[in-house]
Design a protein around this motif. Structure first.
Motif, PDB file in Angstrom:
ATOM      1  N   ALA A 122     -10.135 -24.366   0.226  1.00  0.00           N
ATOM      2  CA  ALA A 122      -8.817 -23.747   0.089  1.00  0.00           C
ATOM      3  C   ALA A 122      -8.964 -22.339  -0.478  1.00  0.00           C
ATOM      4  CB  ALA A 122      -7.923 -24.595  -0.801  1.00  0.00           C
ATOM      5  N   LEU A 123      -9.913 -22.160  -1.395  1.00  0.00           N
ATOM      6  CA  LEU A 123     -10.184 -20.829  -1.932  1.00  0.00           C
ATOM      7  C   LEU A 123     -10.691 -19.894  -0.833  1.00  0.00           C
ATOM      8  CD1 LEU A 123     -10.600 -18.766  -4.190  1.00  0.00           C
ATOM      9  CD2 LEU A 123     -12.771 -19.891  -4.725  1.00  0.00           C
TER      10      LEU A 123
ATOM     11  N   SER B  18      -9.838 -15.398   2.964  1.00  0.00           N
ATOM     12  CA  SER B  18      -9.921 -14.917   4.347  1.00  0.00           C
ATOM     13  C   SER B  18      -8.558 -14.794   5.021  1.00  0.00           C
ATOM     14  CB  SER B  18     -10.803 -15.863   5.164  1.00  0.00           C
ATOM     15  OG  SER B  18     -10.205 -17.153   5.261  1.00  0.00           O
ATOM     16  N   HIS B  19      -7.484 -15.104   4.304  1.00  0.00           N
ATOM     17  CA  HIS B  19      -6.136 -15.099   4.873  1.00  0.00           C
ATOM     18  C   HIS B  19      -6.048 -16.004   6.097  1.00  0.00           C
ATOM     19  CE1 HIS B  19      -5.857 -11.502   2.314  1.00  0.00           C
ATOM     20  NE2 HIS B  19      -4.550 -11.774   2.273  1.00  0.00           N
ATOM     21  N   GLY B  20      -6.582 -17.224   5.951  1.00  0.00           N
ATOM     22  CA  GLY B  20      -6.402 -18.238   6.979  1.00  0.00           C
ATOM     23  C   GLY B  20      -7.435 -18.229   8.076  1.00  0.00           C
ATOM     24  N   ARG B  21      -8.651 -17.754   7.774  1.00  0.00           N
ATOM     25  CA  ARG B  21      -9.703 -17.725   8.802  1.00  0.00           C
ATOM     26  C   ARG B  21     -10.739 -18.828   8.619  1.00  0.00           C
ATOM     27  NH1 ARG B  21     -12.678 -12.767   8.301  1.00  0.00           N
ATOM     28  NH2 ARG B  21     -11.630 -12.215   6.355  1.00  0.00           N
TER      29      ARG B  21
ATOM     30  N   PRO C 186      -3.494 -24.252  -3.111  1.00  0.00           N
ATOM     31  CA  PRO C 186      -3.201 -24.780  -1.778  1.00  0.00           C
ATOM     32  C   PRO C 186      -3.865 -23.900  -0.729  1.00  0.00           C
ATOM     33  CG  PRO C 186      -1.288 -23.637  -2.685  1.00  0.00           C
ATOM     34  CD  PRO C 186      -2.293 -23.715  -3.780  1.00  0.00           C
ATOM     35  N   ALA C 187      -4.267 -24.494   0.384  1.00  0.00           N
ATOM     36  CA  ALA C 187      -4.889 -23.724   1.457  1.00  0.00           C
ATOM     37  C   ALA C 187      -3.880 -22.746   2.064  1.00  0.00           C
ATOM     38  CB  ALA C 187      -5.424 -24.661   2.529  1.00  0.00           C
ATOM     39  N   TYR C 188      -4.386 -21.668   2.604  1.00  0.00           N
ATOM     40  CA  TYR C 188      -3.546 -20.668   3.265  1.00  0.00           C
ATOM     41  C   TYR C 188      -2.961 -21.248   4.546  1.00  0.00           C
ATOM     42  CZ  TYR C 188      -2.243 -15.983   4.984  1.00  0.00           C
ATOM     43  OH  TYR C 188      -1.563 -14.877   5.441  1.00  0.00           O
ATOM     44  N   GLN C 189      -3.803 -21.946   5.329  1.00  0.00           N
ATOM     45  CA  GLN C 189      -3.347 -22.612   6.547  1.00  0.00           C
ATOM     46  C   GLN C 189      -2.772 -23.984   6.196  1.00  0.00           C
ATOM     47  OE1 GLN C 189      -6.351 -22.006  10.005  1.00  0.00           O
ATOM     48  NE2 GLN C 189      -7.586 -21.887   8.125  1.00  0.00           N
TER      49      GLN C 189
END
Length: 355
Positions: free
Chosen positions: A103-104, A109-112, A177-180
Motif C-alpha cells: 500500500a505504501l 507511485s500514485h497507483g502504479r 490504505p492503498a491508492y488503488q
C-alpha cells in the motif's frame, strides 16, 4: 527496423522489463545505480512495467531480498511505468506486513503498483518461516485472499495474543490504505497446469517462464487459464498472462550469440547452484559433475535457440507476434543476466521501436 507503432503494438504483447541479476558481493552499489538508470530509461521509452523478484541467501537474485523496498525506490525515480513484484514469496511473510508495504508503494507511485505472489521453491529461504514450507501452496492462496481483503479496507481478526482459556482477539485494519481500490495481482507458476486454472478461476493474472515448460506446454496452460475464467463466469479474454524471457536486442541474433553464450552460461550456472540443495545427496561426484555440465550446456543452447528474445528488431517482432498468437499478453524481458550495461540500454532502445 523502426516498426510502425500501430502495426506492432496491436500484434504483439505488452513489453515490460524484468531485472533479476546474479551479482558478485563487491558490486551491489553499482548494480543498484544501474537498476535505477534502467528503470528511468524504460520509463522514458514507454515500457509497460518493471519487475523485480524476491530472493534470499545467494548471489543469484540476492540484490532483491525485498521487492517492496526496491519498488519504493523505483516508484520515486520514475513517472509512468508500472511497478511490479515478480514475485513476493508469500508464505515467508505475514499478510498484514505485505498489505502495509505494498500500500505504501502504491501511494508512492500514485497507483502504479502490482504484485505477483509465489508459493516459493527454494528450501533455504524457509529458514525465515520454516513452519510454512510443507503447506506453502495452501498458504499462498489463503494469505493472498487476506491481502486482497485488507486492500479493500476490510479488517482482519488475529488471535496471536490469546492464551489457552483466555481469548484476546484483535481486529485490525492496515495503514496506509492503498491508492488503488484493488491492486493488480498475479500468481507465479512455471508449468503447473493446476495453478494456471486456479488463477483463472479466481480472476487473477499469471506470471510464468520457460524454465520448466516448452512453448507447446505454455500454449496449453494459457488455454487452461482461459477455460477456467470462462467456467467461473469471467470474461475468458480478460486477465493477463505475463511471460518472463531473457532478452537482448539490437543486432542480428547470429552476431549476438558469441556474447550471449558466456553470459547465459554464467547466469544458468548460478541458477543451478541455487537449486543444488533441492537434490538428493550425491553418491558419485564425478558422474554428477558430468551430468551437471551436460545440463548446463543443453540449457544454454535451449535458451539461445528457442526460449530467449534475441536479435534485431525485426527478429524480435516476429517472435513477439508468435507469442501473442500463443496467448501471451505481456512479455517481461529479463535483460540483466550478465550482458554489459550498454547492451542492456541498446536492448531497451531497440525493443522500444516496437511499442
Amino acid at each position: 527496423m523502426n516498426a510502425s507503432p500501430n502495426l506492432a503494438g496491436d500484434a504483439i504483447p505488452q513489453l515490460s522489463v524484468f531485472c533479476f541479476s546474479d551479482v558478485a558481493r563487491d558490486s551491489f552499489a553499482e548494480k543498484y545505480e544501474q537498476l535505477l538508470s534502467t528503470a528511468r530509461l524504460a520509463d522514458t521509452l514507454g515500457f509497460h512495467a518493471i519487475w523485480t523478484p524476491e530472493r534470499h541467501f545467494h548471489t543469484f537474485g540476492g540484490m532483491f531480498p525485498n521487492p517492496s523496498v526496491v519498488s519504493a525506490a523505483l516508484a520515486v525515480t520514475t513517472q509512468r511505468i508500472a511497478i511490479r513484484a515478480g514475485s513476493v514469496v508469500l508464505p515467508l511473510h505475514d499478510p498484514l506486513r505485505v498489505a502495509e508495504e505494498w500500500a505504501l508503494v502504491d501511494n508512492l507511485s500514485h497507483g502504479r503498483a502490482g504484485v505477483a505472489f509465489a508459493a516459493g521453491w527454494q528450501r533455504n529461504d524457509f529458514v525465515l518461516m520454516a513452519q510454512n514450507y510443507r503447506e506453502r501452496q495452501e498458504i499462498l492462496f489463503s494469505s493472498l485472499e487476506q491481502i486482497r481483503a485488507l486492500w479493500r479496507g476490510e479488517s482482519a481478526t488475529r488471535h496471536e495474543l490469546s492464551f489457552p482459556g483466555h481469548p484476546e482477539p484483535v481486529t485490525l485494519q492496515t495503514w496506509p490504505p492503498a491508492y488503488q481500490a484493488d491492486i493488480p495481482v498475479w500468481v507465479t507458476t512455471g508449468s503447473n497446469p493446476l495453478l494456471f486454472s486456479e488463477a483463472g478461476k479466481r480472476g487473477l493474472n499469471v506470471l510464468t517462464h520457460l524454465i520448466s515448460q516448452t512453448h507447446e506446454q505454455l500454449q496449453e496452460n494459457c488455454a487452461r487459464y482461459r477455460l477456467a475464467r470462462h467456467a467461473a463466469g469471467l470474461d475468458p479474454a480478460g486477465g493477463k498472462v505475463t511471460l518472463m524471457m531473457h532478452s537482448q536486442a539490437g543486432e542480428a541474433r547470429e552476431s549476438l550469440l558469441p556474447r550471449l553464450r558466456p553470459a547465459m552460461t554464467g547466469y544458468l550456472r548460478a541458477f543451478m547452484q541455487l537449486s543444488e540443495n533441492l537434490n538428493a545427496p550425491v553418491l558419485d561426484r564425478e558422474k554428477a559433475e558430468k551430468k551437471k555440465a551436460y545440463a548446463l550446456k543443453w540449457g544454454v543452447e535451449k535458451y539461445l535457440d528457442h526460449y530467449g528474445l534475441f536479435g534485431s528488431a525485426a527478429e524480435c517482432l516476429e517472435q513477439l507476434q508468435q507469442l501473442k498468437r500463443e496467448g501471451i499478453d505481456e512479455v517481461a524481458g529479463l535483460i540483466d543476466f550478465g550482458m554489459p550495461q550498454e547492451s542492456v540500454e541498446t536492448t531497451l532502445r531497440t525493443l522500444a521501436t516496437l511499442l
